[in-house]
Design a protein around this motif. Sequence first.
Motif, PDB file in Angstrom:
ATOM      1  N   THR A 287       5.650   5.551  20.978  1.00  9.04           N
ATOM      2  CA  THR A 287       6.690   5.154  20.033  1.00  9.04           C
ATOM      3  C   THR A 287       7.467   3.949  20.552  1.00  9.04           C
ATOM      4  N   PHE A 288       7.769   3.948  21.836  1.00 10.31           N
ATOM      5  CA  PHE A 288       8.478   2.815  22.436  1.00 10.31           C
ATOM      6  C   PHE A 288       7.702   1.513  22.235  1.00 10.31           C
ATOM      7  N   TRP A 289       6.399   1.522  22.563  1.00 15.66           N
ATOM      8  CA  TRP A 289       5.603   0.303  22.435  1.00 15.66           C
ATOM      9  C   TRP A 289       5.346  -0.058  20.973  1.00 15.66           C
ATOM     10  N   MET A 290       5.284   0.935  20.083  1.00 18.08           N
ATOM     11  CA  MET A 290       5.116   0.641  18.661  1.00 18.08           C
ATOM     12  C   MET A 290       6.353  -0.073  18.118  1.00 18.08           C
TER      13      MET A 290
ATOM     14  N   SER B 218       8.482  -7.418  17.548  1.00 24.38           N
ATOM     15  CA  SER B 218       8.023  -8.759  17.921  1.00 24.38           C
ATOM     16  C   SER B 218       7.270  -9.433  16.774  1.00 24.38           C
ATOM     17  N   LEU B 219       6.544  -8.657  15.971  1.00 24.67           N
ATOM     18  CA  LEU B 219       5.890  -9.252  14.795  1.00 24.67           C
ATOM     19  C   LEU B 219       6.915  -9.715  13.767  1.00 24.67           C
ATOM     20  N   VAL B 220       7.937  -8.903  13.540  1.00 24.48           N
ATOM     21  CA  VAL B 220       8.989  -9.294  12.600  1.00 24.48           C
ATOM     22  C   VAL B 220       9.704 -10.535  13.110  1.00 24.48           C
TER      23      VAL B 220
ATOM     24  N   THR C 135      11.760 -22.185  18.450  1.00 22.13           N
ATOM     25  CA  THR C 135      10.485 -22.153  19.162  1.00 22.13           C
ATOM     26  C   THR C 135      10.488 -21.020  20.179  1.00 22.13           C
ATOM     27  N   GLY C 136       9.334 -20.550  20.514  1.00 21.26           N
ATOM     28  CA  GLY C 136       9.194 -19.490  21.505  1.00 21.26           C
ATOM     29  C   GLY C 136       8.943 -18.131  20.904  1.00 21.26           C
ATOM     30  N   HIS C 137       9.374 -17.912  19.678  1.00 21.37           N
ATOM     31  CA  HIS C 137       9.168 -16.617  19.049  1.00 21.37           C
ATOM     32  C   HIS C 137       7.782 -16.477  18.434  1.00 21.37           C
ATOM     33  N   GLU C 138       7.030 -17.552  18.388  1.00 17.80           N
ATOM     34  CA  GLU C 138       5.686 -17.447  17.821  1.00 17.80           C
ATOM     35  C   GLU C 138       4.733 -16.678  18.727  1.00 17.80           C
ATOM     36  N   HIS C 139       5.143 -16.386  19.936  1.00 20.97           N
ATOM     37  CA  HIS C 139       4.309 -15.579  20.828  1.00 20.97           C
ATOM     38  C   HIS C 139       4.196 -14.139  20.329  1.00 20.97           C
ATOM     39  N   GLY C 140       5.066 -13.759  19.424  1.00 19.56           N
ATOM     40  CA  GLY C 140       4.980 -12.427  18.839  1.00 19.56           C
ATOM     41  C   GLY C 140       3.730 -12.231  18.010  1.00 19.56           C
ATOM     42  N   PHE C 141       3.096 -13.327  17.586  1.00 22.91           N
ATOM     43  CA  PHE C 141       1.866 -13.203  16.803  1.00 22.91           C
ATOM     44  C   PHE C 141       0.713 -12.647  17.635  1.00 22.91           C
ATOM     45  N   TRP C 142       0.718 -12.839  18.933  1.00 19.14           N
ATOM     46  CA  TRP C 142      -0.313 -12.219  19.768  1.00 19.14           C
ATOM     47  C   TRP C 142       0.237 -11.036  20.545  1.00 19.14           C
ATOM     48  N   ALA C 143       1.513 -11.050  20.896  1.00 22.79           N
ATOM     49  CA  ALA C 143       2.090  -9.951  21.672  1.00 22.79           C
ATOM     50  C   ALA C 143       2.286  -8.702  20.811  1.00 22.79           C
ATOM     51  N   GLY C 144       2.666  -8.886  19.567  1.00 21.94           N
ATOM     52  CA  GLY C 144       2.887  -7.745  18.673  1.00 21.94           C
ATOM     53  C   GLY C 144       1.647  -6.897  18.467  1.00 21.94           C
ATOM     54  N   PRO C 145       0.526  -7.497  18.039  1.00 16.91           N
ATOM     55  CA  PRO C 145      -0.683  -6.676  17.868  1.00 16.91           C
ATOM     56  C   PRO C 145      -1.183  -6.046  19.168  1.00 16.91           C
ATOM     57  N   LEU C 146      -0.976  -6.718  20.288  1.00 14.44           N
ATOM     58  CA  LEU C 146      -1.386  -6.113  21.567  1.00 14.44           C
ATOM     59  C   LEU C 146      -0.545  -4.880  21.891  1.00 14.44           C
ATOM     60  N   MET C 147       0.758  -4.959  21.641  1.00 15.04           N
ATOM     61  CA  MET C 147       1.621  -3.806  21.896  1.00 15.04           C
ATOM     62  C   MET C 147       1.311  -2.663  20.935  1.00 15.04           C
ATOM     63  N   ILE C 148       1.010  -2.988  19.689  1.00 14.18           N
ATOM     64  CA  ILE C 148       0.666  -1.949  18.724  1.00 14.18           C
ATOM     65  C   ILE C 148      -0.652  -1.284  19.104  1.00 14.18           C
ATOM     66  N   ALA C 149      -1.624  -2.063  19.544  1.00 17.49           N
ATOM     67  CA  ALA C 149      -2.902  -1.490  19.981  1.00 17.49           C
ATOM     68  C   ALA C 149      -2.701  -0.612  21.216  1.00 17.49           C
ATOM     69  N   TYR C 150      -1.829  -1.021  22.111  1.00 12.89           N
ATOM     70  CA  TYR C 150      -1.549  -0.216  23.297  1.00 12.89           C
ATOM     71  C   TYR C 150      -0.872   1.103  22.911  1.00 12.89           C
ATOM     72  N   SER C 151       0.010   1.065  21.918  1.00 16.89           N
ATOM     73  CA  SER C 151       0.661   2.303  21.493  1.00 16.89           C
ATOM     74  C   SER C 151      -0.342   3.259  20.849  1.00 16.89           C
ATOM     75  N   VAL C 152      -1.312   2.737  20.110  1.00 12.77           N
ATOM     76  CA  VAL C 152      -2.360   3.595  19.547  1.00 12.77           C
ATOM     77  C   VAL C 152      -3.176   4.211  20.681  1.00 12.77           C
ATOM     78  N   TYR C 153      -3.454   3.440  21.710  1.00 16.49           N
ATOM     79  CA  TYR C 153      -4.154   3.953  22.896  1.00 16.49           C
ATOM     80  C   TYR C 153      -3.368   5.110  23.515  1.00 16.49           C
ATOM     81  N   LEU C 154      -2.046   4.981  23.595  1.00 21.78           N
ATOM     82  CA  LEU C 154      -1.228   6.043  24.159  1.00 21.78           C
ATOM     83  C   LEU C 154      -1.180   7.254  23.244  1.00 21.78           C
TER      84      LEU C 154
END
Length: 76
Positions: free
Chosen positions: A27-30, A36-38, A46-65
């Motif tokens: 839940t924390f990582w989700m 980060s996607l929002v 500038t700098g917030h566009e990194h959420g486009f790759w960090a967000g899906p990675l964190m969501i995938a990690y939360s599904v793994y957990l």
Amino acid sequence: MSKPDLTNSINQNVPTRRRRPRYVLGTFWMILGIASLVAAFTATTTGHEHGFWAGPLMIAYSVYLYRGGRWGFFIF
């Protein structure tokens, strides 16, 4: 008793361990992934566009957990 029969009987008697889901960490990582996607979609600086790759990675990690992942870590 032949060797395949012995192997099958041993394998049937050994209980399989299922990993417990890590709901708190998932839940924390989700939440962090969705936030980060929002932020990436609504950011004007500038700098917030990194959420486009960090967000899906964190969501995938939360599904793994949620599915009982072996490695879980928490940051703060």
